[in-house]
Design an enzyme around this catalytic site. Sequence first.
Site: not given
Ligand code: BGP
Length: 484
Positions: A165, A374
């Site tokens: 990201e 993801e």
């Molecule tokens: C993405 C990231 C992750 C993860 C996910 C969920 O942006 O790559 O590291 O955490 O989002 O987001 P959050 O943890 O803010 O709910």
Amino acid sequence: MYHPQNQPFPKDFLWGASTSAYQVEGASLEDGKGPSCQDVKQVPAGTSDLKVCADQYHRYKEDIKLMAEMGFKTYRFSIAWSRILPNGTGEINQKGIDYYNNVINECLKYGIEPLVTMFHFDMPAALDERGSWGNPESVKWFVDFAAILFENFGDRVKYWLTINEQNVLTLSGPVIGTLHLPEGCTNVLKEIYQQNHHMLVAQAKAMCLCHEMLPGAKIGPAPNISLVYPASCKPEDILAAQNFNAIRNWLYLDMAVYGIYNAIVWSYLKDHDATPTFAPGDEEAMKNAHPDFIGFNYYNTATVEAADFDALTETADATLGDQQSGRAIPGVFRQIHNPNLPKTQFGWEIDPVGFRATTREMYSRYHLPLLVTENGLGAYDTLTEDGRIHDEYRIKYYQDHIAQIQKSITDGTEFLGYCPWSAVDLISTHEGMVKRYGFIYVDRDEFDLKTLDRFKKDSFYWYKRVIASNGEDLSDLKAEEIYD
Ligand code: BGP
């Protein structure tokens, strides 16, 4: 587009799930690991620090065994830079190498393909002190780190992801605790996009190096890509959507795939005296790099309307908002809520059809296979007295999203695999432990570490059947499928 019949998932489709080192491992300063920016940041009020997380550092065997039980074909995890190089450069920490060797070997024991992210939000703190990605030397730091990874793990790791990201690092750095600004910085946008430029060059060089050192390996970027819709068919809203699509999405993929800066973004940066400075050789390095696939994270789409320059100047700030929401740039776009979409308990919109739309668009622009790195639902899960977690809302989320992948495959999009977030419960980027994503429940609270024992959620059994049927059977979980 209606298709009378869906195409099946490819037979070697990589079903799995993801985690990242700083959110799952714990052992934040153990066995020689140096601190990362995540270990020294001030965590948001009311949320856990990142010292123990899900304690995967000590429980990787148990976790990988559970992943094998679900039938995983791949496990996406990241390597903590400061576990390998405690100071970010210089001396290697052998115990760090040993740990990731163990994780990789444990995966391979079960026939699980390791999918390694080289950098996931965790710059070594020692390098933050030297200017982080703002320092032109950061390109070399990263490439040297990449060489160590390829040398030590490349005999067994075939799939690599460069920077997780990068667009979120650039657009939401303050929210996830990664933005490093030099003292006295007067043009923040310029500084941020200079850092972004260094990351783009570092990524390009790492991709080339991977192909040189590991001819059989495949490597790709892993930005957070989600299509931006116009709020209406007003031509001004269409332009706003094009603007945000360019700034949020295409900048990263145009560069990774074609080695060119997106023209809309370049003109936006020019307006703010924020175009990055190229070092000699940068342009060539970016043109020479060719990813083998596009890894990308998808949570939901965005919707924007035109943003009048004067009306917004008082309130808007390009660095506000988190990964998925709340963004506006005067004269460029303003993000709004899409009334057609429901939201998660944490306020993120849910848009499975937008997932299909996003992948169709990416494939038409770049013609490379897609690997979903993801996708998932953060929710408050409850552990029942008898050790169950009835997360039917998560099953529903996955049913809807996986169905859309199959439709996109039928549209002609090429996919390599699907790795939702997350394999195991872990600490969220800024909303703590209570925002759970895993198929595997971890028995701990925000501040009470409890037993850290693992429990299988209902989604665990459901995903196991989905994998066994290669995505064909997405029907609801039946009571008799929950056992042991
Ligand atoms: C993405 C990231 C992750 C993860 C996910 C969920 O942006 O790559 O590291 O955490 O989002 O987001 P959050 O943890 O803010 O709910």
